[in-house]
Design a protein around this motif. Structure first.
Motif: not given
Length: 335
Positions: A68-81
């Motif tokens: 999932l994190v590998g697919l996230m596009p550059a420029g988006s925001r993300a975090g994992v809890w």
């Protein structure tokens, strides 16, 4: 022309003019909706309670999260809890870059099944605490993976009260913020009613997963909801690239019994694998899949030498961006 015919003609002409005026009036046209934010803000919330030892004994949450994190596009925001009794920020919230992805992949290896209790309320609150109304820079999505019920105490009344607060306080706030909640129930014993309600009332996606080996493919489905990638048709593991495409990302699933390495053949006939990728290729190999990004790909037909799988994907970054209207996640018959 007789007077009677003249009057009839004038009446018809006036009726036609009135109809045309009504047709061209502003009320006849729906107001254009403001363009939705193009970048995603994704909060990934993962259960690490002790029951996961049974429902995910091989800890397949780790490679699924790395996917999932590998697919996230550059420029988006993300975090994992992660959460059990307490909530931990596993991967700090930030802009998605190559360094962020590397850190997230490393941190995925720390996911375990030793948590006590299942504090879904606190997890949702902590993961979305910084969201404020009126900030329309990003699309807001929460991905919640759990295998259990709301369980915050040995006292059932306290757990019931926490569940009620999720419905009466947490859910209305997320709806007001325009956030979608995508829920994955990794057990037949999870609180499916709660998971369905969280997803249903926020136009999110709900899925029950009885086998942890399906997690990667479920995370792919959710990524396609939150990341909205542009894709190319893939037929018989072949796809065509034109000069407008700046970058191609390939997701190639490998079967459990497949020991043959994945190979890529360029339009010019060059063949490479994870062992000898050219400098323009970033190749991540994990349990059950290959994920590789090709920068400035050669125009023409490419060939993937691997098992054909309906979930294989070719995602692209291109100068040509298509804007489409989202379909709802639940469509009633006849709509």
């Amino acid at each position: 022309m007789s007077m009677q015919r003249t009057i009839l003609f004038l009446r018809q002409w006036l009726s036609a003019c009135a109809a045309l005026a009504l047709l061209l009036s502003p009320a006849s046209f729906p107001l254009a909706k403001p363009m939705a934010p193009q970048k995603a803000d994704v909060r990934i919330v993962i259960d690490i309670s002790g029951s996961m030892k049974k429902n995910d004994p091989q800890n397949l949450r780790r490679p699924a999260l790395r996917l999932l994190v590998g697919l996230m596009p550059a420029g988006s925001r993300a975090g994992v809890w992660t959460f059990g009794r307490y909530v931990n920020m596993q991967v700090p919230l930030g802009q998605v870059t190559e360094s962020w992805k590397k850190n997230a992949r490393d941190k995925a290896g720390e996911i375990h099944s030793r948590g006590l209790f299942t504090n879904i309320e606190e997890a949702l609150q902590r993961a979305t605490r910084d969201w404020e109304p009126g900030d329309n820079r990003y699309r807001r999505d929460v991905v919640l993976l759990t295998d259990g019920m709301v369980d915050v105490s040995k006292d059932p009344a306290e757990s019931a009260a926490s569940r009620q607060r999720i419905l009466s306080k947490v859910l209305p706030r997320l709806k007001k913020l325009g956030a979608r909640v995508h829920t994955i129930a990794l057990s037949g014993r999870a609180d499916h009613e709660l998971m369905k309600q969280l997803a249903g009332e926020t136009d999110g996606w709900y899925e029950q997963v009885d086998d942890a080996e399906r997690l990667q493919r479920v995370f792919l489905r959710i990524f396609e909801k939150v990341g909205k990638p542009d894709t190319l048709p893939l037929e018989d593991n072949r796809f065509k690239v034109d000069k407008s495409i700046k970058e191609v990302t390939l997701l190639i699933f490998r079967g459990r019994d497949n020991t043959e390495p994945t190979r890529i053949i360029t339009p010019g006939g060059r063949k490479f694998s994870a062992k000898n990728p050219p400098p323009s290729v970033n190749w991540h190999q994990d349990e059950g899949y290959d994920l590789l990004t090709i920068t400035r790909p050669e125009a023409g037909e490419w060939h993937i030498q691997a098992q054909v799988d309906p979930d294989n994907r070719v995602m692209v970054v291109t100068d040509l961006k298509m804007h489409t209207t989202d379909l709802p996640n639940r469509i009633a018959l006849g709509e």
